[in-house]
Design a protein around this motif. Structure first.
Motif, mmCIF file in Angstrom:
data_model
loop_
_atom_site.group_PDB
_atom_site.id
_atom_site.type_symbol
_atom_site.label_atom_id
_atom_site.label_comp_id
_atom_site.label_asym_id
_atom_site.label_seq_id
_atom_site.Cartn_x
_atom_site.Cartn_y
_atom_site.Cartn_z
ATOM 1 N N GLU A 151 18.027 8.769 7.450
ATOM 2 C CA GLU A 151 17.251 9.991 7.972
ATOM 3 C C GLU A 151 16.377 10.472 6.717
ATOM 4 O O GLU A 151 15.451 11.028 6.809
ATOM 5 N N PHE A 152 17.302 10.717 5.488
ATOM 6 C CA PHE A 152 16.371 11.190 4.428
ATOM 7 C C PHE A 152 15.441 10.370 3.918
ATOM 8 O O PHE A 152 14.278 10.981 3.685
ATOM 9 N N LEU A 153 15.532 9.067 4.062
ATOM 10 C CA LEU A 153 14.379 8.417 3.567
ATOM 11 C C LEU A 153 13.154 8.357 4.603
ATOM 12 O O LEU A 153 12.078 8.454 4.134
ATOM 13 N N LEU A 154 13.458 8.206 5.797
ATOM 14 C CA LEU A 154 12.558 8.541 6.658
ATOM 15 C C LEU A 154 11.768 10.009 6.452
ATOM 16 O O LEU A 154 10.494 10.006 6.500
ATOM 17 N N SER A 168 5.878 8.806 -6.368
ATOM 18 C CA SER A 168 5.059 8.370 -5.154
ATOM 19 C C SER A 168 5.771 7.082 -4.853
ATOM 20 O O SER A 168 5.370 6.623 -3.532
ATOM 21 N N ILE A 169 6.454 6.251 -5.409
ATOM 22 C CA ILE A 169 7.118 5.139 -5.152
ATOM 23 C C ILE A 169 8.543 5.206 -5.365
ATOM 24 O O ILE A 169 8.923 5.671 -6.589
ATOM 25 N N VAL A 170 9.695 4.666 -4.443
ATOM 26 C CA VAL A 170 10.915 4.636 -4.820
ATOM 27 C C VAL A 170 11.447 3.426 -4.625
ATOM 28 O O VAL A 170 11.257 2.500 -3.735
ATOM 29 N N PHE A 171 12.265 2.957 -5.810
ATOM 30 C CA PHE A 171 12.899 1.662 -5.584
ATOM 31 C C PHE A 171 14.275 1.755 -5.554
ATOM 32 O O PHE A 171 14.823 2.653 -6.106
ATOM 33 N N VAL A 204 11.502 11.854 3.514
ATOM 34 C CA VAL A 204 10.562 11.838 2.699
ATOM 35 C C VAL A 204 9.290 10.960 2.661
ATOM 36 O O VAL A 204 8.310 11.347 2.188
ATOM 37 N N ASN A 205 9.473 10.007 3.408
ATOM 38 C CA ASN A 205 8.415 8.887 3.685
ATOM 39 C C ASN A 205 7.294 9.666 4.430
ATOM 40 O O ASN A 205 6.244 9.865 4.184
ATOM 41 N N ALA A 206 7.815 10.553 5.549
ATOM 42 C CA ALA A 206 6.904 11.278 6.339
ATOM 43 C C ALA A 206 6.470 12.309 5.795
ATOM 44 O O ALA A 206 5.189 12.752 5.960
ATOM 45 N N GLU A 207 7.077 13.244 5.010
ATOM 46 C CA GLU A 207 6.719 14.488 4.271
ATOM 47 C C GLU A 207 5.648 14.036 3.060
ATOM 48 O O GLU A 207 4.862 14.660 2.974
ATOM 49 N N PRO A 224 0.800 -1.166 0.126
ATOM 50 C CA PRO A 224 0.043 0.162 0.166
ATOM 51 C C PRO A 224 0.790 1.168 -0.035
ATOM 52 O O PRO A 224 2.042 1.116 0.283
ATOM 53 N N GLN A 225 0.236 2.589 -0.280
ATOM 54 C CA GLN A 225 0.978 3.666 -0.476
ATOM 55 C C GLN A 225 1.540 3.869 1.040
ATOM 56 O O GLN A 225 0.746 3.730 2.060
ATOM 57 N N GLY A 226 2.721 4.360 1.021
ATOM 58 C CA GLY A 226 3.308 5.143 2.163
ATOM 59 C C GLY A 226 4.147 3.870 3.087
ATOM 60 O O GLY A 226 4.533 4.439 3.983
ATOM 61 N N GLU A 227 4.186 2.640 2.585
ATOM 62 C CA GLU A 227 4.892 1.807 3.425
ATOM 63 C C GLU A 227 6.403 1.814 2.941
ATOM 64 O O GLU A 227 6.689 1.814 1.901
#
Lengths: 267, 339
Positions: free
Chosen positions: B197-200, B176-179, B202-205, B48-51
């Motif tokens: 930290e960056f990935l977290l 919306s999706i990053v691989f 981006v995911n939060a934002e 799902p989106q956001g995971e």
């Protein structure tokens, strides 16, 4: 329209990176000019012994050659680099990068580089065209100018199509560079001379199978009235562009077929 | 709608079977036989989106091959993939607009030009509006620390700098999706931390879905809420990280360098140790134990009571260890379907 603008952006970036080594940039252009000037000087020496080749004089053969060079150089500015490197790009898996972009992979391949060395070819061929005009006293009437323009466009498309199709073999065989080089150097060298000097099988090959003859022999012989200037004179440019466009689409199709077979590399 | 939907996905490669020797070579030339190797075999999952999902598995398990099918690089042999509702290999360009791809081993930056110019090109290629581009550059450059090498040509960057620039370039268009295929491979601790930290952030934002492969257990622990484990091209586990750890991953390794000749370590068995090895050459004792059954402090004090300890290290389980544990311990469930 956005695509053209985007290409402009890529071009600026490419030029800026190349001009960092200014000497090398102009050196490349100059060396390529010398190559073709010497090739044409070779013709001149040849024609000192044989004043005519199957009814074609020196300047006519030069004009014929020049059609080949002009169309080859124009399409090579965009295609030669990416196509000659395609074998490597595919083998190393670097081609992956071109498949995750919001544009067709072939377009991105072309965008990424520009063959500035072919500017040298174009300078030489423009000069030679001017010389031929003078020596053969060609009148640039509207009819003549349009004839040449359309034949050049058709020729560029045909040259490009052959390049793309030959390079696409990278998706099937490992040594695709050899296939490409054979097509654009060995086979293409046949049309340095009027193809009427060859046996019929080669003429047919160059007309129907790998139609390089449409690039220069047929337009040049119509232009110089080697055959009667008939309705064909007005009709041929259309044929040339149509054949070119068709082959180009076909080549793109072959390329896409290849992409579907692409196996990437490990890792 | 799931961001990523995979159904019965398979990919096989045809490889010529080579016979050895000159005779074999000639035989192969005349009559080539192929073997079919299944790299991915009937794989299904939904994200799902956001995971943030950790996509794990040993080398050659089919991770990269399946990711390459998800992003549209490879065409599947059979099965379906949809990314944001699109079939990637049929709608490459449209899919590409919504995804970001980073392969750790392979840069997509342009070798000869400065990082900033690559970013500019991305801006035009993905038609990123001015204000969004500016905001992203500010945010990303800040978290990743890119400012210091923004105007340096890519070929002059260190591996860590290049990786950070690659990440930034792949995320500029707010996919919306990053691989991410091994985004922290070969990087030092500081850079790894920055990237996490960056990935977290981006995911939060942006509620970005992230699918990443890695061999680094720290990456998994810091980032992933869910794990999909791949082995031999099929799914071996799918579920929350905690469950994977309690089920398979409680093994630790204690290495102790001792002085004095002690040959009999059998007493370790009484402390619940399943596997140990003493190497007389380096006088090192390696003990593997299950954290739920043995206490490392207790083990160490027992060893110290029998020999004088020169040095010791405790190694947490690597992803590989967990995978190995899954397959070497038949007492535990191997296949866990949550779908």
């Amino acid at each position: 329209m956005h695509t053209v603008k985007l290409y402009g952006r890529f071009l600026i970036v490419y030029m800026r990176s190349q001009l960092e080594y200014r000497f090398s940039f102009f050196g490349d252009v100059f060396v390529n000019m010398l190559t073709f000037v010497s090739l044409y000087l070779g013709f001149w020496v040849l024609f000192q012994t044989f004043p005519s080749m199957d009814g074609w004089g020196f300047w006519e053969v030069l004009f014929l050659n020049n059609l080949n060079l002009m169309t080859y150089a124009t399409c090579s500015m965009f295609l030669w680099g990416p196509m000659i490197q395609l074998e490597n790009t595919v083998r190393t898996g670097e081609f992956d990068n071109f498949l995750v972009r919001p544009y067709p992979p072939l377009l991105i391949l072309v965008f990424r580089q520009f063959g500035h060395t072919f500017i040298g070819h174009l300078i030489v061929s423009s000069c030679v065209l001017a010389l031929c005009t003078y020596q053969l006293s060609i009148q640039w009437t509207v009819g003549n100018a349009l004839f040449l323009l359309f034949c050049l466009i058709g020729g560029i498309l045909i040259q490009g199509a052959i390049m793309i199709a030959a390079a696409s073999s990278a998706f099937w065989v490992i040594r695709s560079k050899a296939v490409l080089e054979m097509s654009i150097y060995t086979v293409r060298s046949f049309i340095n001379y009027p193809i009427s000097i060859y046996v019929q099988s080669i003429q047919l090959l160059l007309t129907f199978l790998i139609p390089y003859a449409i690039v220069n022999y047929y337009p040049a012989s119509l232009f110089f009235g080697k055959e009667e200037r008939s309705a064909l004179f007005y009709f041929f440019p259309v044929i040339s562009v149509a054949v070119g466009a068709l082959l180009f689409l076909l080549a793109c199709k072959i390329f896409s077929r290849g992409v579907a077979r692409y196996d990437s590399s490990g890792s | 709608m799931s961001a990523i939907r995979v159904r019965n996905l398979s990919k096989s490669f045809k490889r010529p079977i080579r016979t050895s020797g000159l005779r074999g070579a000639i035989q192969d030339l005349l009559h080539r036989r192929y073997e079919e190797k299944k790299a991915v075999d009937d794989l299904s999952f939904d994200i799902p989106q956001g995971e943030i999902v950790g996509y794990l598995g040993p080398n050659g398990a089919g991770k990269s091959t399946s990711i390459k099918m998800l992003v549209g690089i490879l065409v599947p042999t059979s099965g379906d993939v949809t990314i944001n509702g699109l079939v990637p290999y049929r709608n490459r360009a449209a899919t590409a607009r919504g995804i970001g791809v980073v392969f750790g081993q392979r840069s997509q930056l342009w070798w000869d030009i400065p990082v900033s110019e690559t970013f500019q090109l991305m801006k035009y290629m993905y038609k990123i509006p001015d204000n969004r581009y500016k905001r992203n550059i500010e945010l990303f450059a800040d978290v990743l620390g890119i400012q210091e090498f923004m105007h340096v040509a890519v070929r002059q960057l260190s591996l860590g700098q290049r990786m950070r620039a690659d990440l930034c370039a792949a995320l500029l268009h707010n996919p919306s999706i990053v691989f991410l295929d091994e985004p922290t491979i070969g990087l030092d601790v500081v850079v790894k931390k920055k990237i996490r930290e960056f990935l977290l952030e981006v995911n939060a934002e942006y509620k970005t879905t992230i699918l990443l492969t890695t061999h680094d257990m720290q990456d998994v622990e810091k980032l992933c809420s869910r794990i999909i484990l791949i082995n031999n091209g099929t799914k071996a586990f799918d579920g929350p990280l905690e469950r994977m750890k309690t089920e398979f991953g409680a093994g630790e390794t204690l290495s102790v360098q001792v002085e004095g000749a002690v040959e009999n370590w059998d007493g370790l068995r009484l402390l619940g140790v399943g596997d140990y090895r003493y190497d007389p050459e380096s006088s090192t004792l390696t003990v593997r134990y299950d954290k739920r059954e043995s206490n490392p402090a207790q083990l160490l004090s027992w060893i110290m009571g029998r020999a004088s300890v020169v040095d010791f290290t405790v190694k947490p389980p690597e992803v590989e260890d967990i995978i190995r544990a899954m397959y070497t311990n038949p007492a535990r469930p191997v296949l866990q379907e949550v779908l």
